[in-house]
Write an enzyme that holds these catalytic residues in place. Structure first.
Site, mmCIF file in Angstrom:
data_model
loop_
_atom_site.group_PDB
_atom_site.id
_atom_site.type_symbol
_atom_site.label_atom_id
_atom_site.label_comp_id
_atom_site.label_asym_id
_atom_site.label_seq_id
_atom_site.Cartn_x
_atom_site.Cartn_y
_atom_site.Cartn_z
ATOM 1 C CE LYS A 103 -4.489 1.016 0.540
ATOM 2 N NZ LYS A 103 -5.633 0.131 0.279
HETATM 3 N N1 GLU Z 1 -7.349 0.234 -3.045
HETATM 4 C C1 GLU Z 1 -8.116 -0.937 -3.308
HETATM 5 C C2 GLU Z 1 -8.107 -1.846 -2.106
HETATM 6 O O1 GLU Z 1 -7.931 -1.414 -1.003
HETATM 7 C C3 GLU Z 1 -7.720 -1.631 -4.591
HETATM 8 C C4 GLU Z 1 -6.306 -2.093 -4.655
HETATM 9 C C5 GLU Z 1 -5.896 -2.584 -6.040
HETATM 10 O O2 GLU Z 1 -6.702 -2.617 -6.947
HETATM 11 O O3 GLU Z 1 -4.713 -2.936 -6.161
HETATM 12 O O4 GLU Z 1 -8.360 -3.010 -2.197
#
Ligand code: GLU
Length: 410
Positions: A103
């Site tokens: 993240k």
């Molecule tokens: N931000 C989204 C999540 O928390 C999507 C992450 C992604 O598509 O890599 O799952």
């Protein structure tokens, strides 16, 4: 209250104990592989320099390249991003897509920056970390405060260093190698599993009322999906506050209103209520779809919903989770409920690698397949082991990640 990472670790430890995971694997799986923290200076439109802090936390890559969103929000900090990175490791494992977890985030209030400034911020962040992510290493995607435009800037800047590489990021505009259906995917996945979840309790969406906190990408598509499926959405909210209408909110009208006015403030289709009130409305299904840590020890006793679906990442603190278990309010956990976004990100990455485009019906069909398969696996584990759905989801995920770790070696 525990820190965000401690809370994520709490759920991990709980499941790790149930399956008797060895101490050495526990140590390995809670330790992030790499923590990146960089200075991101930009020149403001007024000529002044402003300095921001950018993070990319790469938690685990045992099952594949790391994957996860990039969040622009003023509350972003190292601990929170790390917690969210670990959630991505478990989320990709629960739905069984070939990724690890990561993240990123920049601590910034996006409302304070112009579009040009946001572009400079994004490009500068890529300048700092471009060697550390990429199609086979770590693939960012949208999260709170970022969108398809942000992803287009990331791709463009990355390609200046590495050449054509649309698979370096997902959630891109459809005109620039993005997947059809990626934007709606998280909400659609939440909606699909809400229906499956209710069916398990012998209920249907047509006879259910719904309250949703958050009307951004996730909350709005969830509301649309459930409204179209025949559910009565009686409360919605965004940062400006909530709207309550016991006869059911006209969701298409709310979407139109937000498209014009940028927020729900002043929406005439119901009575204004506070964001906190939305969490304690007498309703069948409560869906937190915005920030983390909104259901806490303080307010969990006030929740009057019969079921909770976690569309946000980490909306429930461990203390609140214990209260819901004791009150027998079933919770569909984040790492399963909101996995639709990353699942369609996976489809986008696959299409980019193959220079091939799927149509929307194929995306939706495959999404449903991945989500419902994961849901039934988790449900079965919960029933067999007499554990909560959250613990069951973690058991499934930890099992997959630890088997990959043991098979691959270190
Ligand atoms: N931000 C989204 C999540 O928390 C999507 C992450 C992604 O598509 O890599 O799952």
């Amino acid at each position: 209250m525990k820190s965000a990472f401690e809370a994520a670790q709490f759920y991990f430890e709980e499941a790790a104990s149930v399956i008797g995971l060895s101490d050495s694997l526990r140590d390995l799986l809670v330790t992030p592989e790499r923590e990146i923290k960089v200075q991101v200076p930009i020149k403001r439109d007024n000529g002044q320099i402003a300095t921001f802090i950018g993070y990319r936390m790469q938690h685990n890559s045992a099952r594949g390249p790391m994957k996860g969103g990039l969040r622009y929000h003023h509350e972003v900090n190292a601990d929170e991003v790390l917690a969210l990175a670990s959630l991505m490791t478990w989320k990709t494992a629960v739905v069984d897509i070939p990724y690890g977890g990561a993240k990123g985030g920049i601590s910034v209030n996006t409302k304070d920056l112009s579009t040009d400034e946001l572009e400079r911020l994004t490009r500068r962040f890529v300048d700092e970390i471009h060697d550390l992510f990429g199609p086979d290493k770590d693939i960012p995607a949208p999260d709170m405060g970022t969108n398809a435009q942000t992803m287009a800037w990331i791709m463009n800047q990355y390609e200046k260093f590495h050449g054509f590489a649309p698979a370096c990021v997902t959630g891109k505009p459809v005109e620039l190698y993005g997947a059809e259906g990626r934007e709606e995917a998280t909400g659609r996945g939440v909606g699909t599993l809400t229906l499956a979840f209710l069916r398990k309790f012998g209920r249907s969406i047509e006879n259910s009322t719904v309250a949703i906190q958050g009307f951004g990408n996730v909350g709005s598509f969830t509301a649309s999906y459930l409204h179209q499926a025949g559910g009565k959405v009686i409360a919605i909210s965004d940062v400006s506050g909530g709207i309550l209408n016991r006869d059911g909110i006209d969701i298409p009208a709310a979407l139109e209103y937000v498209a014009v006015n940028k927020s729900l403030a002043g929406f005439p289709g119901g009575q204004p209520v506070s964001n906190e009130t939305v969490l304690s409305i007498d309703v069948d299904v409560l869906i937190p779809a915005a920030l983390g840590n909104v259901l806490t020890e303080q307010n969990a006793g006030d929740v009057r919903a019969r079921y909770i679906i976690e569309a946000a990442n980490g909306p429930t603190t461990p203390e609140a989770d214990a209260i819901f278990r004791q009150r027998e309010i079933p919770v569909l956990p984040d790492i399963l409920a909101n996995a639709g976004g990353v699942t369609v990100s996976y489809f986008e990455w696959v299409q980019n690698q193959q220079y091939f485009r799927w149509d929307i019906s194929r995306v939706r069909e495959e999404l449903e397949k991945y989500m419902t398969r994961a849901f039934h696996r988790v449900w079965t584990i919960a029933a067999e082991r007499h554990v909560s759905l959250r613990t069951a989801a973690y058991i499934l995920a930890i099992g997959r990640v630890s088997r990959a770790t043991e098979l691959g070696g270190i």
